[in-house]
Motif scaffolding. Structure first.
Motif, PDB file in Angstrom:
ATOM      1  N   ASP A 145       2.159   1.520  -3.597  1.00  0.00           N
ATOM      2  CA  ASP A 145       1.085   1.936  -4.500  1.00  0.00           C
ATOM      3  C   ASP A 145       0.783   3.427  -4.348  1.00  0.00           C
ATOM      4  O   ASP A 145       0.558   4.130  -5.340  1.00  0.00           O
ATOM      5  CB  ASP A 145      -0.198   1.135  -4.231  1.00  0.00           C
ATOM      6  CG  ASP A 145      -0.118  -0.293  -4.739  1.00  0.00           C
ATOM      7  OD1 ASP A 145       0.802  -0.616  -5.520  1.00  0.00           O
ATOM      8  OD2 ASP A 145      -0.994  -1.099  -4.346  1.00  0.00           O
ATOM      9  N   THR A 146       0.794   3.900  -3.115  1.00  0.00           N
ATOM     10  CA  THR A 146       0.560   5.330  -2.865  1.00  0.00           C
ATOM     11  C   THR A 146       1.651   6.165  -3.532  1.00  0.00           C
ATOM     12  O   THR A 146       1.366   7.184  -4.172  1.00  0.00           O
ATOM     13  CB  THR A 146       0.510   5.592  -1.345  1.00  0.00           C
ATOM     14  OG1 THR A 146      -0.558   4.831  -0.778  1.00  0.00           O
ATOM     15  CG2 THR A 146       0.308   7.063  -1.035  1.00  0.00           C
ATOM     16  N   VAL A 167       7.725   4.779 -14.443  1.00  0.00           N
ATOM     17  CA  VAL A 167       6.398   4.967 -13.837  1.00  0.00           C
ATOM     18  C   VAL A 167       5.332   4.801 -14.910  1.00  0.00           C
ATOM     19  O   VAL A 167       5.488   5.242 -16.016  1.00  0.00           O
ATOM     20  CB  VAL A 167       6.282   6.359 -13.174  1.00  0.00           C
ATOM     21  CG1 VAL A 167       4.894   6.589 -12.618  1.00  0.00           C
ATOM     22  CG2 VAL A 167       7.321   6.465 -12.075  1.00  0.00           C
ATOM     23  N   PHE A 201       3.569   5.277  -6.142  1.00  0.00           N
ATOM     24  CA  PHE A 201       3.430   5.203  -7.602  1.00  0.00           C
ATOM     25  C   PHE A 201       2.293   6.098  -8.098  1.00  0.00           C
ATOM     26  O   PHE A 201       2.441   6.787  -9.114  1.00  0.00           O
ATOM     27  CB  PHE A 201       3.168   3.768  -8.061  1.00  0.00           C
ATOM     28  CG  PHE A 201       4.360   2.850  -7.970  1.00  0.00           C
ATOM     29  CD1 PHE A 201       5.658   3.324  -8.042  1.00  0.00           C
ATOM     30  CD2 PHE A 201       4.176   1.489  -7.817  1.00  0.00           C
ATOM     31  CE1 PHE A 201       6.745   2.466  -7.965  1.00  0.00           C
ATOM     32  CE2 PHE A 201       5.250   0.617  -7.740  1.00  0.00           C
ATOM     33  CZ  PHE A 201       6.536   1.107  -7.820  1.00  0.00           C
ATOM     34  N   THR A 202       1.174   6.105  -7.405  1.00  0.00           N
ATOM     35  CA  THR A 202       0.036   6.940  -7.793  1.00  0.00           C
ATOM     36  C   THR A 202       0.431   8.418  -7.762  1.00  0.00           C
ATOM     37  O   THR A 202       0.129   9.177  -8.685  1.00  0.00           O
ATOM     38  CB  THR A 202      -1.167   6.677  -6.863  1.00  0.00           C
ATOM     39  OG1 THR A 202      -1.535   5.295  -6.986  1.00  0.00           O
ATOM     40  CG2 THR A 202      -2.346   7.562  -7.210  1.00  0.00           C
ATOM     41  N   HIS A 203       1.121   8.819  -6.701  1.00  0.00           N
ATOM     42  CA  HIS A 203       1.591  10.208  -6.570  1.00  0.00           C
ATOM     43  C   HIS A 203       2.575  10.543  -7.690  1.00  0.00           C
ATOM     44  O   HIS A 203       2.478  11.606  -8.317  1.00  0.00           O
ATOM     45  CB  HIS A 203       2.249  10.389  -5.198  1.00  0.00           C
ATOM     46  CG  HIS A 203       2.868  11.735  -5.005  1.00  0.00           C
ATOM     47  ND1 HIS A 203       2.179  12.794  -4.459  1.00  0.00           N
ATOM     48  CD2 HIS A 203       4.114  12.202  -5.292  1.00  0.00           C
ATOM     49  CE1 HIS A 203       2.977  13.858  -4.417  1.00  0.00           C
ATOM     50  NE2 HIS A 203       4.148  13.521  -4.910  1.00  0.00           N
ATOM     51  N   LYS A 223       2.978   9.202 -10.657  1.00  0.00           N
ATOM     52  CA  LYS A 223       2.310   9.291 -11.964  1.00  0.00           C
ATOM     53  C   LYS A 223       1.538  10.596 -12.071  1.00  0.00           C
ATOM     54  O   LYS A 223       1.605  11.286 -13.090  1.00  0.00           O
ATOM     55  CB  LYS A 223       1.378   8.081 -12.139  1.00  0.00           C
ATOM     56  CG  LYS A 223       0.749   7.990 -13.518  1.00  0.00           C
ATOM     57  CD  LYS A 223       0.012   6.677 -13.698  1.00  0.00           C
ATOM     58  CE  LYS A 223       1.035   5.597 -13.960  1.00  0.00           C
ATOM     59  NZ  LYS A 223       0.496   4.416 -14.629  1.00  0.00           N
ATOM     60  N   ALA A 224       0.829  10.963 -11.016  1.00  0.00           N
ATOM     61  CA  ALA A 224       0.022  12.189 -11.025  1.00  0.00           C
ATOM     62  C   ALA A 224       0.883  13.441 -11.148  1.00  0.00           C
ATOM     63  O   ALA A 224       0.411  14.479 -11.614  1.00  0.00           O
ATOM     64  CB  ALA A 224      -0.830  12.263  -9.766  1.00  0.00           C
ATOM     65  N   HIS A 225       2.154  13.348 -10.734  1.00  0.00           N
ATOM     66  CA  HIS A 225       3.041  14.507 -10.770  1.00  0.00           C
ATOM     67  C   HIS A 225       4.071  14.443 -11.900  1.00  0.00           C
ATOM     68  O   HIS A 225       5.041  15.203 -11.904  1.00  0.00           O
ATOM     69  CB  HIS A 225       3.740  14.660  -9.409  1.00  0.00           C
ATOM     70  CG  HIS A 225       2.802  15.123  -8.338  1.00  0.00           C
ATOM     71  ND1 HIS A 225       1.968  14.270  -7.653  1.00  0.00           N
ATOM     72  CD2 HIS A 225       2.533  16.366  -7.875  1.00  0.00           C
ATOM     73  CE1 HIS A 225       1.232  14.965  -6.809  1.00  0.00           C
ATOM     74  NE2 HIS A 225       1.550  16.231  -6.919  1.00  0.00           N
ATOM     75  N   ARG A 251       0.826  -1.218   0.000  1.00  0.00           N
ATOM     76  CA  ARG A 251       0.000   0.000   0.000  1.00  0.00           C
ATOM     77  C   ARG A 251       0.858   1.265   0.000  1.00  0.00           C
ATOM     78  O   ARG A 251       0.518   2.250  -0.663  1.00  0.00           O
ATOM     79  CB  ARG A 251      -0.961  -0.012   1.184  1.00  0.00           C
ATOM     80  CG  ARG A 251      -2.043  -1.097   0.963  1.00  0.00           C
ATOM     81  CD  ARG A 251      -3.189  -1.012   1.926  1.00  0.00           C
ATOM     82  NE  ARG A 251      -3.717   0.328   2.044  1.00  0.00           N
ATOM     83  CZ  ARG A 251      -4.274   0.781   3.166  1.00  0.00           C
ATOM     84  NH1 ARG A 251      -4.369   0.015   4.229  1.00  0.00           N
ATOM     85  NH2 ARG A 251      -4.746   2.011   3.220  1.00  0.00           N
ATOM     86  N   ASN A 310       7.760  -5.746  -7.872  1.00  0.00           N
ATOM     87  CA  ASN A 310       6.989  -4.539  -8.165  1.00  0.00           C
ATOM     88  C   ASN A 310       7.582  -3.704  -9.298  1.00  0.00           C
ATOM     89  O   ASN A 310       7.370  -2.493  -9.367  1.00  0.00           O
ATOM     90  CB  ASN A 310       6.823  -3.712  -6.890  1.00  0.00           C
ATOM     91  CG  ASN A 310       5.781  -4.322  -5.973  1.00  0.00           C
ATOM     92  OD1 ASN A 310       4.595  -4.175  -6.209  1.00  0.00           O
ATOM     93  ND2 ASN A 310       6.222  -5.046  -4.956  1.00  0.00           N
TER      94      ASN A 310
END
Length: 162
Positions: free
Chosen positions: A102-103, A162, A105-107, A109-111, A99, A134
């Motif tokens: 994943d947090t 990413v 990676f999400t951040h 990608k968003a940035h 988790r 991973n």
């Protein structure tokens, strides 16, 4: 079972961060390291929570049980650092490491982060398997960006798109 919460670091979390990281470094892996030897952790907002970076904690019942940092190193690249999970919450039951990652990676990608690099020690065998599972691939030290923040104990390096 209580729920693990993943959230960005806040100043009151500092003691909890050290209470997770130092015992793993010293007791599990035998590194003679102190809080003072890790100046990045003394200034988490300035070091990690700037640019496209961030630092997260995993919390269970009000206690910090995991950490992960993303350091912006420029050119849409970042360094993954300070990923630690307390022994009692490791593994698939709680999924803390997954988790946290994943947090991150999400951040990223968003940035607009395109590549993430990390350095680790050859002693962290379970971590190597986790990173490889991973999507991280091992690279040579010479393949790191010049802006990568090297740690003295790091002797194994990874990269992931990413």
């Amino acid at each position: 079972m209580s729920e693990i919460e993943i959230r960005p670091f806040a100043a009151p979390d500092i003691d909890g961060v050290f209470s997770v990281i130092l015992p793993i470094q010293r007791d599990e892996f035998g590194f003679a390291i102190t809080a003072d030897d890790q100046p990045d952790l003394q200034v988490i907002p300035d070091f990690y929570q700037s640019g496209k970076g961030q630092f997260w904690v995993a919390e269970l019942d009000g206690v910090i049980v995991g950490t992960i940092g993303l350091k912006d190193i420029g050119n849409n690249r970042a360094a993954l650092r300070k990923m630690f999970v307390a022994a009692p919450v490791r593994g698939p039951r709680y999924g803390v490491a997954a988790r946290l990652l994943d947090t991150l990676f999400t951040h990223a990608k968003a940035h607009g982060i395109l590549e993430i690099f990390l350095g680790t020690t050859d002693r962290f065998l379970a971590a190597h398997r986790f990173y490889e599972k991973n999507g991280f691939t091992e690279i040579k030290r010479g393949d790191l960006p010049r802006s990568f923040p090297l740690m003295a104990v790091d002797n194994k390096f990874y990269r992931r798109e990413v």
